[in-house]
Design a protein around this motif. Structure first.
Motif, PDB file in Angstrom:
ATOM      1  N   LEU A 272      -4.082  -6.842  -4.130  1.00  0.00           N
ATOM      2  CA  LEU A 272      -5.331  -6.258  -3.639  1.00  0.00           C
ATOM      3  C   LEU A 272      -5.057  -4.949  -2.886  1.00  0.00           C
ATOM      4  CD1 LEU A 272      -8.127  -7.457  -4.010  1.00  0.00           C
ATOM      5  CD2 LEU A 272      -7.942  -8.490  -1.754  1.00  0.00           C
ATOM      6  N   MET A 273      -4.012  -4.958  -2.088  1.00  0.00           N
ATOM      7  CA  MET A 273      -3.662  -3.736  -1.361  1.00  0.00           C
ATOM      8  C   MET A 273      -3.191  -2.650  -2.314  1.00  0.00           C
ATOM      9  SD  MET A 273      -4.289  -3.631   1.796  1.00  0.00           S
ATOM     10  CE  MET A 273      -3.289  -2.986   3.112  1.00  0.00           C
ATOM     11  N   ALA A 274      -2.492  -3.065  -3.367  1.00  0.00           N
ATOM     12  CA  ALA A 274      -2.034  -2.089  -4.355  1.00  0.00           C
ATOM     13  C   ALA A 274      -3.228  -1.411  -5.012  1.00  0.00           C
ATOM     14  CB  ALA A 274      -1.157  -2.784  -5.403  1.00  0.00           C
ATOM     15  N   VAL A 275      -4.260  -2.184  -5.291  1.00  0.00           N
ATOM     16  CA  VAL A 275      -5.471  -1.607  -5.899  1.00  0.00           C
ATOM     17  C   VAL A 275      -6.098  -0.616  -4.924  1.00  0.00           C
ATOM     18  CG1 VAL A 275      -7.816  -2.135  -6.698  1.00  0.00           C
ATOM     19  CG2 VAL A 275      -5.885  -3.559  -7.427  1.00  0.00           C
ATOM     20  N   ARG A 276      -6.125  -0.968  -3.655  1.00  0.00           N
ATOM     21  CA  ARG A 276      -6.672  -0.035  -2.656  1.00  0.00           C
ATOM     22  C   ARG A 276      -5.852   1.249  -2.596  1.00  0.00           C
ATOM     23  NH1 ARG A 276     -10.188  -1.041   0.949  1.00  0.00           N
ATOM     24  NH2 ARG A 276      -9.134   0.066   2.622  1.00  0.00           N
ATOM     25  N   ALA A 277      -4.567   1.122  -2.929  1.00  0.00           N
ATOM     26  CA  ALA A 277      -3.696   2.304  -2.918  1.00  0.00           C
ATOM     27  C   ALA A 277      -3.752   3.058  -4.240  1.00  0.00           C
ATOM     28  CB  ALA A 277      -2.260   1.877  -2.622  1.00  0.00           C
ATOM     29  N   GLY A 278      -4.575   2.571  -5.164  1.00  0.00           N
ATOM     30  CA  GLY A 278      -4.763   3.304  -6.414  1.00  0.00           C
ATOM     31  C   GLY A 278      -4.062   2.716  -7.625  1.00  0.00           C
ATOM     32  N   ALA A 279      -3.547   1.494  -7.532  1.00  0.00           N
ATOM     33  CA  ALA A 279      -2.913   0.882  -8.712  1.00  0.00           C
ATOM     34  C   ALA A 279      -3.943   0.767  -9.830  1.00  0.00           C
ATOM     35  CB  ALA A 279      -2.355  -0.495  -8.363  1.00  0.00           C
ATOM     36  N   ALA A 280      -3.532   1.174 -11.013  1.00  0.00           N
ATOM     37  CA  ALA A 280      -4.468   1.162 -12.142  1.00  0.00           C
ATOM     38  C   ALA A 280      -4.360  -0.135 -12.934  1.00  0.00           C
ATOM     39  CB  ALA A 280      -4.179   2.347 -13.048  1.00  0.00           C
TER      40      ALA A 280
ATOM     41  N   TYR B  38       0.834  -1.197   0.000  1.00  0.00           N
ATOM     42  CA  TYR B  38       0.000   0.000   0.000  1.00  0.00           C
ATOM     43  C   TYR B  38       0.874   1.255   0.000  1.00  0.00           C
ATOM     44  CZ  TYR B  38      -3.794   3.192   1.143  1.00  0.00           C
ATOM     45  OH  TYR B  38      -4.718   4.216   1.112  1.00  0.00           O
ATOM     46  N   GLN B  39       1.860   1.253   0.889  1.00  0.00           N
ATOM     47  CA  GLN B  39       2.729   2.427   1.025  1.00  0.00           C
ATOM     48  C   GLN B  39       3.442   2.775  -0.276  1.00  0.00           C
ATOM     49  OE1 GLN B  39       5.186   1.011   4.313  1.00  0.00           O
ATOM     50  NE2 GLN B  39       4.572   2.798   5.509  1.00  0.00           N
ATOM     51  N   VAL B  40       4.041   1.772  -0.901  1.00  0.00           N
ATOM     52  CA  VAL B  40       4.871   2.073  -2.076  1.00  0.00           C
ATOM     53  C   VAL B  40       4.021   2.476  -3.273  1.00  0.00           C
ATOM     54  CG1 VAL B  40       6.842   0.697  -1.346  1.00  0.00           C
ATOM     55  CG2 VAL B  40       5.068  -0.385  -2.715  1.00  0.00           C
ATOM     56  N   ILE B  41       2.885   1.834  -3.446  1.00  0.00           N
ATOM     57  CA  ILE B  41       2.050   2.185  -4.604  1.00  0.00           C
ATOM     58  C   ILE B  41       1.448   3.574  -4.403  1.00  0.00           C
ATOM     59  CG2 ILE B  41      -0.031   1.569  -5.924  1.00  0.00           C
ATOM     60  CD1 ILE B  41       2.407  -0.279  -6.438  1.00  0.00           C
ATOM     61  N   GLU B  42       0.960   3.824  -3.218  1.00  0.00           N
ATOM     62  CA  GLU B  42       0.379   5.139  -2.933  1.00  0.00           C
ATOM     63  C   GLU B  42       1.461   6.213  -3.071  1.00  0.00           C
ATOM     64  OE1 GLU B  42      -0.929   8.635  -1.036  1.00  0.00           O
ATOM     65  OE2 GLU B  42       0.692   7.426  -0.213  1.00  0.00           O
ATOM     66  N   GLY B  43       2.645   5.926  -2.524  1.00  0.00           N
ATOM     67  CA  GLY B  43       3.735   6.897  -2.572  1.00  0.00           C
ATOM     68  C   GLY B  43       4.207   7.169  -3.987  1.00  0.00           C
ATOM     69  N   LEU B  44       4.347   6.121  -4.758  1.00  0.00           N
ATOM     70  CA  LEU B  44       4.833   6.277  -6.133  1.00  0.00           C
ATOM     71  C   LEU B  44       3.825   7.055  -6.981  1.00  0.00           C
ATOM     72  CD1 LEU B  44       7.238   5.532  -7.917  1.00  0.00           C
ATOM     73  CD2 LEU B  44       6.140   3.349  -8.431  1.00  0.00           C
ATOM     74  N   ARG B  45       2.568   6.744  -6.802  1.00  0.00           N
ATOM     75  CA  ARG B  45       1.508   7.467  -7.541  1.00  0.00           C
ATOM     76  C   ARG B  45       1.527   8.951  -7.180  1.00  0.00           C
ATOM     77  NH1 ARG B  45      -3.519   6.621  -5.560  1.00  0.00           N
ATOM     78  NH2 ARG B  45      -4.339   8.006  -7.128  1.00  0.00           N
ATOM     79  N   ARG B  46       1.507   9.197  -5.882  1.00  0.00           N
ATOM     80  CA  ARG B  46       1.375  10.579  -5.405  1.00  0.00           C
ATOM     81  C   ARG B  46       2.604  11.403  -5.766  1.00  0.00           C
ATOM     82  NH1 ARG B  46       3.219  11.710  -0.712  1.00  0.00           N
ATOM     83  NH2 ARG B  46       2.852   9.619   0.126  1.00  0.00           N
TER      84      ARG B  46
END
Lengths: 348, 271
Positions: free
Chosen positions: B203-211, B173-181
């Motif tokens: 699944l957590m990556a999707v929650r963090a906004g993975a497309a 979650y942290q890395v995907i959200e961080g990389l996106r933002r």
């Protein structure tokens, strides 16, 4: 959401998480183990303890086969549940006793060596007020709390009942994730089961996640492969070759890019070495192989290739692999090699 | 969130496994009919048979976008262009372990080479995505600097590859959200199952906004495999109320698996 306090920029092993924790394994309480012979059960028992498991839960049938040769203090067995306890503790599923007290009262009138297992389906059903009344509580929870609800519940458990033993049930494949998240968030007690038997988090993936996060001294994961072998022999069950951590095929590699990387530094394409879990690596040949595979295969046989030989051999390997519709077996490579050598000798 | 099927690329890299050109085509057509958003059809640099197979797949798929996986080398991009895919994926090793010990390059060279390869493909009219190989062991600021370099080059998305499967869900979650933002780019997740958490991490990556989420049939792939398509889709359907495009139903995936199973059996792989 609540997340672990750790840098996301460092290698996991640098985080150095080495806090105290107690690990309980439930394999020997799974009914599939009851038909195993006593010698195999004893070996499994010893391997689990050697791996770093603190306590072993076992069924009465397994206990009967191991009694007298095991450390009673590290065994957890189902005990008597009084009707009044069931009525006072919603969700009470089982009461366990270990060899420390077998449910006897200590000098203060409290029961020792007792673990109360409470199963809750939803976070709102957790009897928070009761958790600290008992000397030890295991909270068995379903894995559908992942991914949305677990973090808030774990945070509350940390603040209100930090000593609780968590046991995630595996209905959707997320029990291992919940177990690891619980421990990385500071949870101290966890109940799992080798291969997830009985429907719990798999011991092997939880241990290796912790090992990668710095709990190196507590565990000896090199016993995992031996444990898989003994388990297979005892139960007659074959563990899938690509099962995480313990599958016998997880360190087989064929892709040329990966073999090239592994031969330069195996860590490039392995999260932990095969030796770490008591296994060994196998470099295979097939359609996806590159020159690094061929060089390795020749060198392992003490052969120094002549100019252009590597490329010719690689082309033959890939061609045969396509024809067979799979990678080559060792003996097929040997035959290919012999055929090429024979052709070369005829040319000379 | 869109699914990228990598059965024909990363899945087939499972040791001992091989799909014939006809089997690859048949699987690709089934994936296309099932509504998978993108099919990673292969690695053109592997040779003329692989390229011919990718061309056939491109000719016969109607809905799914066809992409190819390529190393960060101009000659590999040329091979990809020969296949006329819908998009070109360039894999860029980003951890120091991979940069210094596998490639024997340095960070500066990686940065320049990546820019050259992306520009090379873009100038020839191809959409490009970039995979950050071994991202979960990479230095964050370096990875972020590469992402920021790629944004003005109009790269479609960045694939965060947990190459050796060491992510845990909260970290995913942290890395995907961080990389996106921090990069302002769309991000995809490529998870491996070495700790049994490929589906959980995706699944957590999707929650963090993975497309984008990479999956394979039966979760096949290197070592303990990749994110299992059926398990992932079932989890998404069961645990979230969100509806996603480019995602087949569980029933459609079961039908796909029936096509794939005999090929695994032939290679001695039990699923």
């Amino acid at each position: 959401m609540v997340f672990i306090e750790s840098s996301i920029y460092k290698l996991p092993e640098e985080e150095g998480r080495k806090g105290e924790m107690r690990l309980t394994d439930r394999l020997l309480s799974w009914q599939g183990m009851e038909r195993c012979d006593a010698a195999s059960l004893r070996e499994i028992y010893e391997l689990l303890l050697g791996l770093g498991v603190d306590r072993l839960e076992m069924s009465p049938a397994v206990y009967a086969k191991l009694r007298g040769v095991i450390d009673e203090k590290r065994c957890l067995r189902p005990s008597f549940i009084a009707d009044e306890e069931v009525s006072q503790l919603p969700g009470l599923r089982c009461v366990y006793a270990d060899g420390n007290g077998n449910g006897n009262a200590n000098g203060n009138g409290e029961q020792t060596g007792i673990l109360y297992e409470i199963r809750v389906a939803e976070p709102q059903a957790i009897p928070w007020a009761k958790l600290n009344e008992k000397s030890a509580v295991r909270l068995t929870v379903p894995d559908h709390w992942f991914p949305e609800r677990y973090a808030a519940v774990f945070a509350q458990m940390q603040s209100e009942a930090g000593g609780v033993e968590l046991c995630p049930e595996d209905h959707n494949g997320f029990a291992g994730a919940l177990a690891v998240e619980w421990l990385l968030a500071g949870g101290e007690n966890i109940a799992v089961s080798f291969l997830g038997k009985g429907g719990f988090a798999p011991l092997e993936t939880v241990v290796m996640a912790l090992w990668l996060h710095g709990w190196r001294e507590k565990f000896d994961p090199s016993l995992f492969t031996r444990l898989r072998e003994v388990y297979q022999r005892a139960t007659g069950e074959v563990v899938p070759a690509y099962r995480a951590v313990v599958g016998k095929g997880i360190f087989e590699v064929e892709s040329g890019v990966h073999v090239d990387g592994i031969l330069k530094n195996a860590a490039c394409y392995e999260p932990f070495s095969p030796e770490t879990v008591g296994a060994s690596r196998s470099i295979r040949l097939g359609k996806h192989s590159g020159r690094a595979n061929v060089r390795y295969a020749l060198s392992a046989r003490g052969i120094s290739p002549r100019s252009g030989e590597e490329e010719a051999l690689l082309a033959s390997i890939q061609e045969q692999s396509r024809r067979l519709g799979r990678g080559l077996l060792d003996e097929e490579f040997e035959r290919l090699l012999a055929g090429l050598n024979s052709e070369a000798e005829q040319c000379v | 969130m869109r699914l990228i099927d990598s059965t024909l690329r990363d899945g087939e890299q499972m040791a001992g496994l091989l799909f014939t050109a006809e089997e690859k085509l048949r699987l690709a057509v089934c994936l296309d009919q099932a509504g998978v958003y993108q099919i990673e059809a292969g690695i053109p640099a592997m040779g003329k048979e692989e390229k011919a197979s990718i061309v056939k797949i491109k000719e016969n798929c109607r809905q799914s976008k066809i992409s190819t996986w390529n190393r960060m080398l101009e000659r590999d991009i040329e091979h990809a262009i020969d296949c006329r895919p819908d998009s070109i994926h360039i894999s860029a090793p980003v951890s120091d372990l991979h940069i210094f010990q596998k490639l024997r390059w340095d960070r500066r060279f990686v940065r320049e080479q990546l820019k050259r390869c992306v520009s090379y493909a873009k100038e020839r009219g191809y959409p490009v995505s970039v995979g950050f190989e071994d991202a979960s062991r990479a230095e964050w600021e370096f990875m972020l600097s590469l992402a920021r370099m790629l944004k003005p080059l109009e790269v479609e998305f960045i694939r965060y590859a947990d190459t050796v499967g060491i992510l845990t869900p909260s970290r995913a979650y942290q890395v995907i959200e961080g990389l996106r933002r921090e990069s302002g780019m769309e991000v995809g997740i490529h998870a491996h199952g070495d700790l049994g958490m490929a589906v959980a991490n995706s699944l957590m990556a999707v929650r963090a906004g993975a497309a984008y989420v990479d999956v394979t049939l039966f979760g096949i792939g290197e070592r303990a495999g990749n994110c299992d398509m059926r398990d992932f889709v079932a989890a998404v359907q069961k645990m979230t109320a969100e509806k996603f495009g480019g995602t087949p139903t569980v029933e459609a995936i079961l039908a796909l698996e029936k096509h794939c199973e005999p090929m695994l059996r032939r290679a001695g792989i039990r699923v």
